[in-house]
Design a protein around this motif. Structure first.
Motif, mmCIF file in Angstrom:
data_model
loop_
_atom_site.group_PDB
_atom_site.id
_atom_site.type_symbol
_atom_site.label_atom_id
_atom_site.label_comp_id
_atom_site.label_asym_id
_atom_site.label_seq_id
_atom_site.Cartn_x
_atom_site.Cartn_y
_atom_site.Cartn_z
ATOM 1 N N PRO A 1 0.646 -1.102 0.148
ATOM 2 C CA PRO A 1 -0.042 -0.249 0.157
ATOM 3 C C PRO A 1 0.798 1.448 0.231
ATOM 4 N N MET A 2 2.026 1.706 -0.169
ATOM 5 C CA MET A 2 2.812 2.235 -0.295
ATOM 6 C C MET A 2 3.324 2.590 -1.379
ATOM 7 N N THR A 3 4.307 4.131 -1.209
ATOM 8 C CA THR A 3 4.640 4.061 -2.653
ATOM 9 C C THR A 3 5.972 3.611 -2.261
ATOM 10 N N VAL A 4 7.339 3.863 -3.237
ATOM 11 C CA VAL A 4 8.260 3.328 -3.557
ATOM 12 C C VAL A 4 8.925 4.662 -2.233
ATOM 13 N N HIS B 1 6.492 8.066 -7.145
ATOM 14 C CA HIS B 1 4.966 8.051 -6.477
ATOM 15 C C HIS B 1 4.611 6.809 -6.694
ATOM 16 N N ARG B 2 5.295 5.496 -7.269
ATOM 17 C CA ARG B 2 4.570 4.042 -7.924
ATOM 18 C C ARG B 2 4.104 2.959 -6.371
ATOM 19 N N ARG B 3 3.706 2.267 -6.607
ATOM 20 C CA ARG B 3 3.367 1.497 -5.960
ATOM 21 C C ARG B 3 4.073 0.103 -5.997
ATOM 22 N N PRO B 4 3.967 -0.848 -5.276
ATOM 23 C CA PRO B 4 5.640 -1.347 -5.388
ATOM 24 C C PRO B 4 4.895 -3.215 -6.650
ATOM 25 N N GLY C 1 17.473 0.381 -2.262
ATOM 26 C CA GLY C 1 17.720 1.779 -1.594
ATOM 27 C C GLY C 1 16.647 1.594 -0.345
ATOM 28 N N ARG C 2 16.081 1.014 -0.089
ATOM 29 C CA ARG C 2 15.409 1.093 1.305
ATOM 30 C C ARG C 2 17.042 1.063 1.857
ATOM 31 N N ALA C 3 17.888 -0.698 1.944
ATOM 32 C CA ALA C 3 18.448 -0.910 2.437
ATOM 33 C C ALA C 3 20.090 0.708 2.610
ATOM 34 N N ILE C 4 20.096 1.326 1.496
ATOM 35 C CA ILE C 4 20.890 2.304 1.133
ATOM 36 C C ILE C 4 20.456 3.460 2.399
ATOM 37 N N VAL C 5 19.626 3.981 2.191
ATOM 38 C CA VAL C 5 19.187 5.108 3.481
ATOM 39 C C VAL C 5 19.332 5.514 4.269
#
Length: 83
Positions: free
Chosen positions: A19-22, A54-57, A71-75
């Motif tokens: 349900p979350m965006t990128v 703005h996209r969803r998975p 990317g989630r790991a990089i941040v």
């Protein structure tokens, strides 16, 4: 505690929240560790230069989903990555 080890994991099945965006997926872990909003936005912007935020998975290809997971790991700016 595991959260204090400064290690980021990328799972084989991506582990993204549909349900979350990128951008929201990438920010999720940072919000959990209470990163300041200005720092959070800067890290997301840096990691997301090649992503469509703005996209969803479900709208992404498998390779794009994997990049979001990375990317989630990089941040998190960890000392080590586990793939």
């Amino acid at each position: 505690a595991p959260g204090r080890r400064n290690v980021a994991m990328v799972f084989q099945n991506y582990a993204l929240y549909p349900p979350m965006t990128v951008a929201e997926n990438m920010a999720f872990g940072l919000r959990n560790i209470r990163v300041e909003p200005d720092v959070l936005r800067k890290r997301i912007a840096e990691a997301a230069r090649i992503l469509v935020l703005h996209r969803r998975p479900s709208q992404l290809s498998g390779g794009q989903r994997q990049r979001v997971a990375i990317g989630r790991a990089i941040v998190k700016e960890p000392k080590a990555f586990l793939f």
